[in-house]
Design a protein around this motif. Structure first.
Motif, PDB file in Angstrom:
ATOM      1  N   ALA A   1       5.621 -14.010  14.637  1.00 25.33           N
ATOM      2  CA  ALA A   1       5.889 -13.936  13.062  1.00 25.33           C
ATOM      3  C   ALA A   1       4.289 -14.057  12.678  1.00 25.33           C
ATOM      4  O   ALA A   1       3.771 -15.026  13.206  1.00 25.33           O
ATOM      5  N   MET A   2       4.001 -13.664  11.863  1.00 27.90           N
ATOM      6  CA  MET A   2       2.726 -13.287  11.350  1.00 27.90           C
ATOM      7  C   MET A   2       2.607 -14.017   9.555  1.00 27.90           C
ATOM      8  O   MET A   2       3.521 -13.570   8.787  1.00 27.90           O
ATOM      9  N   GLY A   3       1.590 -14.462   9.390  1.00 22.72           N
ATOM     10  CA  GLY A   3       1.481 -14.882   8.150  1.00 22.72           C
ATOM     11  C   GLY A   3      -0.088 -14.622   7.689  1.00 22.72           C
ATOM     12  O   GLY A   3      -1.010 -14.803   8.391  1.00 22.72           O
ATOM     13  N   TRP A   4       0.052 -14.608   6.204  1.00 24.46           N
ATOM     14  CA  TRP A   4      -1.546 -14.635   5.735  1.00 24.46           C
ATOM     15  C   TRP A   4      -1.490 -15.924   4.794  1.00 24.46           C
ATOM     16  O   TRP A   4      -0.466 -16.093   3.892  1.00 24.46           O
ATOM     17  N   PHE A   5      -2.667 -16.451   4.831  1.00 23.66           N
ATOM     18  CA  PHE A   5      -2.929 -17.661   3.751  1.00 23.66           C
ATOM     19  C   PHE A   5      -4.274 -17.408   3.312  1.00 23.66           C
ATOM     20  O   PHE A   5      -5.122 -16.595   3.838  1.00 23.66           O
ATOM     21  N   ARG A   6      -4.498 -18.412   2.304  1.00 21.77           N
ATOM     22  CA  ARG A   6      -5.715 -18.203   1.649  1.00 21.77           C
ATOM     23  C   ARG A   6      -6.296 -19.830   1.214  1.00 21.77           C
ATOM     24  O   ARG A   6      -5.227 -20.489   1.049  1.00 21.77           O
TER      25      ARG A   6
ATOM     26  N   CYS B   1      -5.484 -15.013   8.603  1.00 21.23           N
ATOM     27  CA  CYS B   1      -4.046 -14.624   9.197  1.00 21.23           C
ATOM     28  C   CYS B   1      -3.853 -15.647  10.510  1.00 21.23           C
ATOM     29  O   CYS B   1      -4.655 -16.338  10.936  1.00 21.23           O
ATOM     30  N   ALA B   2      -2.322 -15.681  10.731  1.00 24.36           N
ATOM     31  CA  ALA B   2      -1.793 -16.698  11.470  1.00 24.36           C
ATOM     32  C   ALA B   2      -0.742 -16.266  12.135  1.00 24.36           C
ATOM     33  O   ALA B   2      -0.037 -15.446  11.735  1.00 24.36           O
TER      34      ALA B   2
ATOM     35  N   TYR C   1      -1.681 -20.441  15.859  1.00 26.52           N
ATOM     36  CA  TYR C   1      -2.897 -19.541  16.083  1.00 26.52           C
ATOM     37  C   TYR C   1      -3.603 -19.094  14.659  1.00 26.52           C
ATOM     38  O   TYR C   1      -2.716 -18.539  13.959  1.00 26.52           O
ATOM     39  N   TRP C   2      -4.756 -19.087  14.712  1.00 25.81           N
ATOM     40  CA  TRP C   2      -5.314 -18.814  13.296  1.00 25.81           C
ATOM     41  C   TRP C   2      -6.636 -17.754  13.548  1.00 25.81           C
ATOM     42  O   TRP C   2      -7.492 -18.102  14.531  1.00 25.81           O
ATOM     43  N   GLY C   3      -6.928 -17.142  12.681  1.00 23.83           N
ATOM     44  CA  GLY C   3      -8.379 -16.147  12.559  1.00 23.83           C
ATOM     45  C   GLY C   3      -9.186 -17.181  12.108  1.00 23.83           C
ATOM     46  O   GLY C   3      -9.054 -18.093  11.551  1.00 23.83           O
ATOM     47  N   GLN C   4     -10.430 -16.446  12.051  1.00 23.87           N
ATOM     48  CA  GLN C   4     -11.635 -17.280  11.430  1.00 23.87           C
ATOM     49  C   GLN C   4     -11.875 -16.945   9.824  1.00 23.87           C
ATOM     50  O   GLN C   4     -12.651 -17.607   9.191  1.00 23.87           O
ATOM     51  N   GLY C   5     -10.975 -16.072   9.483  1.00 29.91           N
ATOM     52  CA  GLY C   5     -11.070 -15.854   7.811  1.00 29.91           C
ATOM     53  C   GLY C   5     -11.768 -14.862   7.455  1.00 29.91           C
ATOM     54  O   GLY C   5     -12.805 -14.508   8.205  1.00 29.91           O
TER      55      GLY C   5
END
Length: 122
Positions: free
Chosen positions: A33-38, A95-96, A111-115
């Motif tokens: 499952a994928m998520g977008w955060f800010r 994204c995560a 898991y997280w991206g660098q933004g």
């Protein structure tokens, strides 16, 4: 391990649009499952949108009707199409990924991206 790399951020005027991409590598993308955060300056990281393995989607109330999340498992990529952007959308977008279900909670993601920075000017 899953590696996530976001792209597509930038500066846009209010009312404009941006499409963010998050490319995944490592394990089988369709298993996650994928998520977008800010995260805006001085604020906590918050959920924006999520997409489950079966493509069911979830949105924060603040972005419903303006933002669309989608995924392309063949390209190992999740997208965030953002329309009618507002100055309050200015933030670093992350994204995560996590196994099982979409969660609205930051600690639930493995898991997280660098933004990528999104700046909306008025």
């Amino acid at each position: 391990q899953v590696q996530l790399v976001e792209s597509g951020g930038g500066m846009v005027q209010a009312g404009g649009s941006l499409r963010l991409s998050c490319a995944a590598s490592g394990r089988t993308f369709s298993d996650y499952a994928m998520g977008w955060f800010r995260q805006a300056p001085g604020k906590e990281r918050e959920f924006v949108a999520g997409i489950a393995r079966n493509n069911r989607v979830y949105y924060a109330d603040s972005v419903k009707g303006r933002i669309t999340i989608s995924r392309d498992n063949a390209k190992n990529t999740v997208y965030l199409q953002m329309n009618s952007l507002k100055p309050e959308d200015t933030a670093v977008y992350y994204c995560a990924a996590r196994t099982l279900l979409v969660s609205y909670s930051v600690p639930d993601y493995d898991y997280w991206g660098q933004g990528t920075q999104v700046t909306v000017s008025s």
